[in-house]
Write a protein that holds these residues in place. Structure first.
Motif, PDB file in Angstrom:
ATOM      1  N   GLN A  56      44.435  28.427  45.767  1.00  0.00           N
ATOM      2  CA  GLN A  56      44.442  28.738  44.340  1.00  0.00           C
ATOM      3  C   GLN A  56      43.108  28.382  43.695  1.00  0.00           C
ATOM      4  OE1 GLN A  56      47.939  26.505  43.303  1.00  0.00           O
ATOM      5  NE2 GLN A  56      49.302  28.273  43.447  1.00  0.00           N
ATOM      6  N   ASN A  57      42.557  27.224  44.040  1.00  0.00           N
ATOM      7  CA  ASN A  57      41.250  26.836  43.506  1.00  0.00           C
ATOM      8  C   ASN A  57      40.155  27.750  44.010  1.00  0.00           C
ATOM      9  OD1 ASN A  57      42.338  24.688  42.065  1.00  0.00           O
ATOM     10  ND2 ASN A  57      42.023  23.213  43.716  1.00  0.00           N
ATOM     11  N   ALA A  58      40.250  28.152  45.287  1.00  0.00           N
ATOM     12  CA  ALA A  58      39.256  29.081  45.841  1.00  0.00           C
ATOM     13  C   ALA A  58      39.313  30.425  45.128  1.00  0.00           C
ATOM     14  CB  ALA A  58      39.501  29.269  47.336  1.00  0.00           C
ATOM     15  N   PHE A  59      40.525  30.901  44.830  1.00  0.00           N
ATOM     16  CA  PHE A  59      40.665  32.176  44.120  1.00  0.00           C
ATOM     17  C   PHE A  59      39.981  32.115  42.758  1.00  0.00           C
ATOM     18  CE2 PHE A  59      42.811  34.609  40.839  1.00  0.00           C
ATOM     19  CZ  PHE A  59      42.721  35.900  41.348  1.00  0.00           C
ATOM     20  N   LYS A  60      40.200  31.029  42.021  1.00  0.00           N
ATOM     21  CA  LYS A  60      39.614  30.909  40.684  1.00  0.00           C
ATOM     22  C   LYS A  60      38.085  30.933  40.751  1.00  0.00           C
ATOM     23  CE  LYS A  60      43.573  28.232  39.083  1.00  0.00           C
ATOM     24  NZ  LYS A  60      44.082  26.868  38.764  1.00  0.00           N
ATOM     25  N   LYS A  61      37.522  30.199  41.708  1.00  0.00           N
ATOM     26  CA  LYS A  61      36.061  30.176  41.859  1.00  0.00           C
ATOM     27  C   LYS A  61      35.539  31.531  42.324  1.00  0.00           C
ATOM     28  CE  LYS A  61      35.890  25.245  42.985  1.00  0.00           C
ATOM     29  NZ  LYS A  61      35.595  24.239  44.053  1.00  0.00           N
ATOM     30  N   PHE A  62      36.249  32.133  43.259  1.00  0.00           N
ATOM     31  CA  PHE A  62      35.840  33.419  43.813  1.00  0.00           C
ATOM     32  C   PHE A  62      35.897  34.514  42.744  1.00  0.00           C
ATOM     33  CE2 PHE A  62      37.001  37.098  46.764  1.00  0.00           C
ATOM     34  CZ  PHE A  62      35.689  37.300  47.174  1.00  0.00           C
ATOM     35  N   PHE A  63      36.965  34.490  41.948  1.00  0.00           N
ATOM     36  CA  PHE A  63      37.132  35.499  40.907  1.00  0.00           C
ATOM     37  C   PHE A  63      35.991  35.448  39.891  1.00  0.00           C
ATOM     38  CE2 PHE A  63      38.683  36.666  36.669  1.00  0.00           C
ATOM     39  CZ  PHE A  63      39.037  37.982  36.906  1.00  0.00           C
ATOM     40  N   GLU A  64      35.566  34.235  39.546  1.00  0.00           N
ATOM     41  CA  GLU A  64      34.502  34.078  38.551  1.00  0.00           C
ATOM     42  C   GLU A  64      33.186  34.711  39.002  1.00  0.00           C
ATOM     43  OE1 GLU A  64      34.287  29.926  37.920  1.00  0.00           O
ATOM     44  OE2 GLU A  64      36.140  29.824  36.717  1.00  0.00           O
ATOM     45  N   ARG A  65      33.017  34.879  40.294  1.00  0.00           N
ATOM     46  CA  ARG A  65      31.777  35.448  40.830  1.00  0.00           C
ATOM     47  C   ARG A  65      31.789  36.971  40.869  1.00  0.00           C
ATOM     48  NH1 ARG A  65      29.289  31.673  45.404  1.00  0.00           N
ATOM     49  NH2 ARG A  65      29.936  29.635  44.634  1.00  0.00           N
ATOM     50  N   GLN A  66      32.951  37.563  40.620  1.00  0.00           N
ATOM     51  CA  GLN A  66      33.072  39.008  40.766  1.00  0.00           C
ATOM     52  C   GLN A  66      32.638  39.735  39.490  1.00  0.00           C
ATOM     53  OE1 GLN A  66      33.750  39.736  43.971  1.00  0.00           O
ATOM     54  NE2 GLN A  66      33.842  37.489  44.026  1.00  0.00           N
ATOM     55  N   THR A  67      31.905  40.816  39.662  1.00  0.00           N
ATOM     56  CA  THR A  67      31.489  41.622  38.509  1.00  0.00           C
ATOM     57  C   THR A  67      32.584  42.594  38.085  1.00  0.00           C
ATOM     58  OG1 THR A  67      30.423  43.207  40.012  1.00  0.00           O
ATOM     59  CG2 THR A  67      29.040  41.470  39.074  1.00  0.00           C
ATOM     60  N   ASP A  68      33.405  43.026  39.034  1.00  0.00           N
ATOM     61  CA  ASP A  68      34.531  43.914  38.729  1.00  0.00           C
ATOM     62  C   ASP A  68      35.790  43.062  38.596  1.00  0.00           C
ATOM     63  OD1 ASP A  68      36.559  45.719  38.585  1.00  0.00           O
ATOM     64  OD2 ASP A  68      36.027  46.852  40.375  1.00  0.00           O
ATOM     65  N   GLN A  69      36.196  42.802  37.361  1.00  0.00           N
ATOM     66  CA  GLN A  69      37.336  41.921  37.114  1.00  0.00           C
ATOM     67  C   GLN A  69      38.502  42.666  36.468  1.00  0.00           C
ATOM     68  OE1 GLN A  69      35.899  38.532  34.880  1.00  0.00           O
ATOM     69  NE2 GLN A  69      34.787  37.708  36.629  1.00  0.00           N
ATOM     70  N   VAL A  70      38.545  43.973  36.691  1.00  0.00           N
ATOM     71  CA  VAL A  70      39.562  44.799  36.038  1.00  0.00           C
ATOM     72  C   VAL A  70      40.965  44.466  36.538  1.00  0.00           C
ATOM     73  CG1 VAL A  70      40.411  47.159  35.713  1.00  0.00           C
ATOM     74  CG2 VAL A  70      37.959  46.675  35.562  1.00  0.00           C
ATOM     75  N   VAL A  71      41.116  44.339  37.863  1.00  0.00           N
ATOM     76  CA  VAL A  71      42.450  44.157  38.442  1.00  0.00           C
ATOM     77  C   VAL A  71      43.106  42.880  37.936  1.00  0.00           C
ATOM     78  CG1 VAL A  71      43.745  43.811  40.581  1.00  0.00           C
ATOM     79  CG2 VAL A  71      41.914  45.510  40.484  1.00  0.00           C
ATOM     80  N   TYR A  72      42.345  41.800  37.812  1.00  0.00           N
ATOM     81  CA  TYR A  72      42.888  40.532  37.337  1.00  0.00           C
ATOM     82  C   TYR A  72      42.336  40.221  35.950  1.00  0.00           C
ATOM     83  CZ  TYR A  72      44.052  40.050  42.280  1.00  0.00           C
ATOM     84  OH  TYR A  72      44.532  40.257  43.555  1.00  0.00           O
ATOM     85  N   GLY A  73      42.408  41.208  35.090  1.00  0.00           N
ATOM     86  CA  GLY A  73      41.769  41.097  33.782  1.00  0.00           C
ATOM     87  C   GLY A  73      42.445  40.164  32.807  1.00  0.00           C
ATOM     88  N   SER A  74      43.742  39.928  32.982  1.00  0.00           N
ATOM     89  CA  SER A  74      44.458  39.069  32.038  1.00  0.00           C
ATOM     90  C   SER A  74      44.806  37.728  32.689  1.00  0.00           C
ATOM     91  CB  SER A  74      45.746  39.747  31.575  1.00  0.00           C
ATOM     92  OG  SER A  74      46.688  39.817  32.638  1.00  0.00           O
ATOM     93  N   ILE A  75      45.073  36.748  31.831  1.00  0.00           N
ATOM     94  CA  ILE A  75      45.502  35.436  32.316  1.00  0.00           C
ATOM     95  C   ILE A  75      46.780  35.574  33.138  1.00  0.00           C
ATOM     96  CG2 ILE A  75      46.417  33.181  31.627  1.00  0.00           C
ATOM     97  CD1 ILE A  75      43.453  33.338  31.242  1.00  0.00           C
TER      98      ILE A  75
END
Length: 239
Positions: A56-75
């Motif tokens: 879960q922590n890895a996902f949060k850090k990994f997501f922050e690095r992505q330029t395309d954040q459409v799929v996980y756009g909401s909390i």
């Protein structure tokens, strides 16, 4: 047939990695209890523990690095993704737990508590189901399905405290607490990885069903045996 439900926290199955010594001792105790109590059966629901939080922590850090954040756009979408990672960890832990019971556990690991129609053997092992709550809620649903009146919640804490003892030196351990007071402490909302003695969604359901929940230290195997035997134990009773 008397059914006992134990929510076995991931923090004791795999605090950082699988604790094989604990699993061995726990399973031996449970099998011995079943041998000496013929008209009983156990439901064990595995939590996610260290592996869940690691991913879960890895996902949060990994997501922050992505330029395309459409799929996980909401909390909500990101929380759901984190929940799914935690669910996968519970299923890994459940498979380990199941391995300790051999022919006593005849069914596959349960991943949807609403679709269990039968209980063969003496042990049923379950894991996380879907986002929105922890595996504690699955334990409550299985208790409802198989007419158990108590869920034993095993974790890395010995008792429920009035506050977090790590930050509040005046926090006091409790032997007993009402559902009304406990739910004021844990709130009504679930967030993936939330660190509470018992999931708030599961707590709401347990109160509605009139269930008793016993919170106790999972590594104290002798104490768990006392709980199963309805003897004096160390822990907090929520009812």
């Amino acid at each position: 047939m008397v059914t006992k439900v134990l929510s076995v926290g991931g923090s004791i199955i795999a605090p950082s990695e699988p604790d094989v010594a604990f699993l061995d001792g726990f399973c031996k105790m449970a099998k011995d209890w079943l041998v000496t109590n013929n008209e009983t059966r156990l439901i064990l629901v595995a939590g996610g523990g260290g592996p869940a939080r690691l991913y879960q922590n890895a996902f949060k850090k990994f997501f922050e690095r992505q330029t395309d954040q459409v799929v996980y756009g909401s909390i909500e979408d990101r929380n759901s993704a984190c929940d799914w990672l935690g669910i996968m960890a519970t299923r890994l832990n459940a498979q380990l737990l199941k391995a300790g019971f051999g022919s006593l556990c005849q069914q596959a690991v349960v991943i949807d508590p609403t679709k269990v129609t039968d209980f063969t053997g003496r042990v049923l092992v379950a894991a996380g189901w879907k986002p929105g709550f922890s595996s504690d809620n699955d334990a409550v649903l299985l208790a409802e399905r198989f007419n158990a009146d108590t869920v034993v919640n095993l974790s890395n804490i010995e008792k429920v405290y009035t506050d977090d003892p790590r930050t509040n030196p005046d926090a006091r351990p409790l032997d007993k607490i009402s559902w009304a007071d406990f739910r004021k402490m844990v709130g009504d909302e679930w967030v993936p990885g939330k660190n509470v003695p018992f999931d708030p969604i599961a707590s709401k359901k347990a109160e509605q069903l009139g269930l008793t929940v016993i919170c106790a230290a999972g590594k104290n195997i002798a104490n768990i045996r006392n709980i199963l035997d309805s003897k004096e134990y160390v822990g907090t009773t929520i009812c």
